[in-house]
Design an enzyme around this catalytic site. Sequence first.
Site, mmCIF file in Angstrom:
data_model
loop_
_atom_site.group_PDB
_atom_site.id
_atom_site.type_symbol
_atom_site.label_atom_id
_atom_site.label_comp_id
_atom_site.label_asym_id
_atom_site.label_seq_id
_atom_site.Cartn_x
_atom_site.Cartn_y
_atom_site.Cartn_z
ATOM 1 N N GLU A 48 -45.474 67.576 0.512
ATOM 2 C CA GLU A 48 -46.780 67.425 -0.135
ATOM 3 C C GLU A 48 -47.878 68.042 0.735
ATOM 4 O O GLU A 48 -47.927 67.820 1.947
ATOM 5 C CB GLU A 48 -47.056 65.942 -0.373
ATOM 6 N N LYS A 136 -51.773 67.301 -8.816
ATOM 7 C CA LYS A 136 -51.475 65.875 -8.869
ATOM 8 C C LYS A 136 -52.478 65.163 -9.774
ATOM 9 O O LYS A 136 -53.696 65.270 -9.600
ATOM 10 C CB LYS A 136 -51.515 65.280 -7.461
ATOM 11 N N CYS A 169 -45.453 62.978 -5.064
ATOM 12 C CA CYS A 169 -45.551 61.627 -4.521
ATOM 13 C C CYS A 169 -45.463 60.581 -5.632
ATOM 14 O O CYS A 169 -44.512 60.562 -6.397
ATOM 15 C CB CYS A 169 -46.836 61.510 -3.699
#
Length: 392
Positions: A48, A136, A169
């Site tokens: 990430e 994200k 995530c």
Amino acid sequence: MRNTDGHVRVAAVQQPPVFLDRAATVERARELIREAGENGADLIAFPETYLPGYPGYYTPGVEADAGEQAEYLLALRENAVRVPEDVGGLADAAAEAGAVVVIGCNEVDDRPGSDTLYNTNLVFDADGRLVGRHRKLVPTFTERVYWGRGDDADLVFETAVGRVGTLVCWENHMPLARAAAVRRGERFHVCNWPGSWGSGERHLEPERSTDSDVFPAVREQAFAANAFAVSAHAVLDPAEVPDEWRHLFESDRANADWACGGSCVVDPFGSVVAGPVFDDRTVLYHDCDLDKRRLAAFEFDQPGHYARDDVFDLSVRDADGPSGSAGVGGATEVPGAGGPGGVTDEQVAAVAERLGEDPARVREIAAALRESTGKDGTGDGTGSADGGETGQ
């Protein structure tokens, strides 16, 4: 894709960035891509926000020194990635390696006048083309200091190794995001994380076991999608953070202990077949036998016989607005695609060609027809008001 024997070699990169230094981290990423390519990797996944590092190890706020956090935030902005200006070197590296590359970055918004940063995964095909990006959707907890909410729904991309989906995530805990990736037929699922951590009161303490919430999510997505999941986790040694930022990592405002790795590969049966590897700086490899996908689908084929489109329907907004990924690529879907009364992108293209019409206009008409009929196609005019559409 170099392999023709029904195998795809995947690689999860577990190496630190040059923290808050974009140019140096790009060069490090290029070298790691080259190394993985020489070792036969067809699909390479990075942690990430690898470029130029995960900023959330340091937590600014009202109790932090204002000047200290201002310098940190400005450095993050200065070293964030602009698309396409800053990605040419990565594209070249992917092409030279002949591998699909998924790499996390801090991305500067490309809308005129905007300086918002996003937590973004960039997807390069094996010929070096940037085929898409995924931002994200929801920054978690203190991450909201750094990033805006992702503004597109690009989750799955056509590549040389097949359809590659990616979630960042805790997106891997979002049921509708996971379902959208499954529905779009991902063959490989790339997920990436800033490390591994405990749960409950131990949330930001390092967890060097599969007790972390990460691993059940990765295994479930692999099983549900009949996909190989490649999970890339970050490592970072605060002692190697550049001198100008090291004092932050020695303060009570920072915690990088949970940047302890945990990279792994999971097969379509939900079994961990490589890793997890903690603490080590490594590139984790696994040769994926594609027959496993076909065998797993006999029992549980979520995109196929387990889909039950007659009962459930999922609609995902196309990323075609000014803040989406238009021009960068990515999969699109018509609401209800594949279900009764739904249409696929291939059907839209065929109809548009036959009628000499713009595909976007055909999609618009198809969506309007879908809304004007009942979910079962009976034409009751209720559209989705009776609960037919979910997940806008």
